[in-house]
Design an enzyme around this catalytic site. Structure first.
Site, short mmCIF file in Angstrom:
data_model
loop_
_atom_site.label_atom_id
_atom_site.label_comp_id
_atom_site.label_asym_id
_atom_site.label_seq_id
_atom_site.Cartn_x
_atom_site.Cartn_y
_atom_site.Cartn_z
N THR A 291 -9.43 3.81 -0.44
CA THR A 291 -10.57 4.87 -0.81
C THR A 291 -11.67 4.80 0.48
O THR A 291 -12.10 5.84 0.93
CB THR A 291 -11.09 5.19 -2.01
OG1 THR A 291 -10.19 5.16 -3.12
CG2 THR A 291 -12.32 5.97 -2.41
N CYS A 292 -12.16 3.49 0.43
CA CYS A 292 -13.42 3.48 1.26
C CYS A 292 -13.19 4.08 2.75
O CYS A 292 -13.95 4.84 3.22
CB CYS A 292 -13.73 1.88 1.51
SG CYS A 292 -15.02 1.73 2.81
N THR B 285 -1.80 5.40 5.11
CA THR B 285 -2.79 4.56 5.91
C THR B 285 -3.55 3.52 5.22
O THR B 285 -3.41 3.72 3.60
CB THR B 285 -3.75 5.34 6.46
OG1 THR B 285 -4.57 6.19 5.66
CG2 THR B 285 -3.27 6.49 7.54
N LEU B 286 -3.56 2.46 5.71
CA LEU B 286 -4.31 1.33 5.09
C LEU B 286 -6.00 1.61 4.94
O LEU B 286 -6.46 2.30 5.71
CB LEU B 286 -4.22 0.11 5.93
CG LEU B 286 -2.81 -0.62 5.80
CD1 LEU B 286 -2.64 -1.60 7.05
CD2 LEU B 286 -2.46 -1.25 4.67
N VAL C 161 -24.95 7.40 -6.33
CA VAL C 161 -24.82 7.42 -4.94
C VAL C 161 -23.99 8.47 -4.16
O VAL C 161 -24.46 9.28 -3.03
CB VAL C 161 -24.27 5.89 -4.55
CG1 VAL C 161 -24.09 5.92 -3.14
CG2 VAL C 161 -25.40 4.84 -4.79
N GLU D 275 0.88 -1.29 0.01
CA GLU D 275 0.18 0.02 0.25
C GLU D 275 0.97 1.24 0.00
O GLU D 275 1.78 1.42 0.90
CB GLU D 275 -0.61 0.01 1.16
CG GLU D 275 -1.86 1.27 1.48
CD GLU D 275 -2.45 1.59 0.00
OE1 GLU D 275 -2.12 2.69 -0.49
OE2 GLU D 275 -3.48 0.73 -0.27
N GLU E 107 -28.21 15.70 -13.57
CA GLU E 107 -28.05 14.42 -13.92
C GLU E 107 -28.19 14.22 -15.34
O GLU E 107 -29.43 14.80 -15.69
CB GLU E 107 -28.80 13.34 -13.09
CG GLU E 107 -29.08 12.00 -13.48
CD GLU E 107 -27.69 11.23 -13.87
OE1 GLU E 107 -27.49 10.71 -14.63
OE2 GLU E 107 -26.92 11.44 -12.55
N HIS F 86 -42.05 -8.02 17.51
CA HIS F 86 -42.88 -6.65 17.20
C HIS F 86 -42.75 -5.75 18.74
O HIS F 86 -42.72 -6.57 19.79
CB HIS F 86 -44.42 -7.15 17.38
CG HIS F 86 -45.42 -6.14 17.52
ND1 HIS F 86 -45.71 -5.15 16.46
CD2 HIS F 86 -46.10 -5.67 18.34
CE1 HIS F 86 -46.66 -4.30 16.72
NE2 HIS F 86 -46.74 -4.55 18.08
N GLY G 82 -18.90 9.18 -11.61
CA GLY G 82 -18.54 7.72 -11.84
C GLY G 82 -17.17 7.59 -11.58
O GLY G 82 -16.55 8.40 -11.01
#
Length: 468
Positions: free
Chosen positions: A44-45, A40-41, A187, A36, A207, A447, A274
């Site tokens: 992107t996420c 940091t590891l 998203v 990497e 869009e 419930h 995208g």
């Protein structure tokens, strides 16, 4: 066990797919190196995507709830003000906790983190160049390419992460923009647009396609569009961005819709049209790797490429660009290396939009089922008829299930409503085990819970929902 410079597996990329593959490989007894190049590891996420965006979504939801909805519960407070520096600092702390957690898991499982830029050469040789210029060479039995994706830029709006933003810059603005134009109604655009709208910005979403959230079920899209507009998002679907120009701290954006031209002026623009696979350190042509039309690496169900002992996972193989998909692909790849019989099953992979209300989808849309020619039945249940949703004051949305008319096999599940990102897990399990709508309908749900809406929708497939 192979020695440190001749490991069983080298993984190029430490994002969700890469780091999960590394941990699972180590659990299976494989000597493992994960390359990497970032500080940091997590990729992107963890660093500039899923985790920081959800931190800001959560914080901005609290802010909006305090301002607009808390009094409905009989809780009255004084003037609610925004402390954006504290909100951003909290976001950074959340990210840091996750990256430190991955480092801990690497140490715990004895995964070597090769810090630097990795280059794959023929014969599964991986050269890693560190920040100080030193080079370490690994010769691996197997290699996994997990180099991820990057945001797509518009030629007339290059990213500067100040005025023209990708997801990276949109997560780090030090002030609330006056007018944020979001190009792209998917998203990322809707999530980050929602954050800054809640914090006080005017937000316009542009869009190109006829609707936002392309690829989602039409009923969900219709409901989402209505709710987002009610919340204050300005949505201009079916609109092309034809050009842009900078004028100091303002950006003029030229639009065209149905032959008519228009112009927007903004102080910030988020380009979210995208992402595309990135092959950092991978010369696909020189290595003989087969790739697709969009530059994605072609793999089989075990995540093997056409080059022996070279695998690829995550965004770099295309399809749904989702962290949890990448993680599962990583597990499939290393378990295949370890001699286990496994394959990647995409049918139960959920996709989530973390706006409010949230949106979750599994399987086929109704239009896709209709286009396939199969006879089908649909069950729907609104959250407005759910007791727990009423108690929470969160009655927007519904659950929609689509099942084969003959076999009752679940074909599609579509949800828009409170915390459906969590509620979707039940249906993911159902899809993974090829369950029927009746299987869900005959399962007892506590419930009062929001999950009862899922049971009711399943009952609705057979025409006998109880509470509507």
């Amino acid at each position: 066990m192979a020695d440190s410079l001749s490991p069983d597996v080298v993984i190029i990329g430490g994002g969700p797919g890469g780091y999960v593959a590394a941990i699972r490989a180590a659990q299976l007894g494989l000597s493992t190196v994960c390359v990497e190049m970032d500080a940091t590891l997590g990729g992107t996420c963890v660093n500039v995507g899923c985790i920081p965006s959800k931190a800001l979504l959560q914080s901005s939801e609290h802010f909006e709830f305090a301002r607009r909805h808390m009094a409905d519960h009989g809780v009255r407070v004084g003037e609610v003000t925004l402390d954006l520096p504290t909100m951003l600092t909290r976001k950074d702390r959340v990210v840091a906790a996750n990256t430190r957690g991955i480092e801990y898991l690497f140490r715990k499982n004895k995964v070597t983190w090769a810090k630097g830029r990795g280059t794959l050469k023929p014969g599964n040789v991986v050269e890693v160049v560190a920040a100080d210029g030193s080079t370490t060479t690994y010769r691996a039995r197997d290699v996994i390419i997990a180099t991820g994706s990057v945001p797509i830029a518009l030629p007339f709006l290059p990213f500067d992460e100040d005025r023209v933003l990708s997801n990276v810059g949109a997560l780090a603005m030090r002030e609330v923009p006056e007018h944020l134009v979001v190009i792209g109604g998917g998203v990322i655009g809707l999530e980050l647009g929602s954050v800054w709208r809640r914090l006080g910005a005017k937000v316009t979403v542009v869009e190109l396609l006829p609707t936002i959230l392309a690829g989602n079920d039409a009923e969900v899209v219709k409901e989402a569009d209505k709710v987002f507009r009610t919340q204050g998002l300005s949505i201009r679907a079916g609109t092309r961005v034809t050009g842009a120009a900078r004028d100091g701290n303002r950006i003029r954006i030229d639009l065209e819709a149905n032959g008519a031209r228009d112009t927007l002026t903004a102080d910030r623009v988020l380009v979210a049209v995208g992402r595309k696979p990135t092959l950092t350190g991978i010369d696909a042509a020189a290595l003989g790797l087969a790739t697709g039309k969009r530059g994605e690496i072609i793999v089989d169900p075990q995540m093997r490429t056409n080059v022996p002992h070279v695998y690829a996972i995550g965004d770099v193989v295309g399809g749904m660009l989702l962290a949890h998909k990448a993680e599962e692909e990583g597990v499939v790849a290393v378990e295949t290396m370890a001699g286990r019989r496994t394959h990647m099953n995409y049918r139960p992979v959920p996709s989530i939009v973390y706006t409010w209300p949230e949106i979750a989808a599994i399987g086929l849309t109704e239009q896709q089922v209709k286009d396939s020619g199969r006879d089908y039945r649909v069950g729907r249940f609104p959250y407005s008829a759910n007791a727990r949703a009423r108690t929470a004051g969160e009655t927007t949305g519904f659950v929609k299930l689509i099942a084969d008319a003959k076999t009752d096999l679940l074909l599609g599940a579509h949800m828009i409503g409170p915390t459906v990102s969590e509620l979707a897990a039940e249906l993911v399990l159902a899809f993974a085990y090829d369950a029927s709508a009746e299987d869900v309908a005959t399962t007892i749900h506590a419930h009062p819970t929001l999950s009862e809406a899922t049971k009711e929708a399943a009952l609705g497939v057979a025409g006998h929902a109880i509470h509507i």
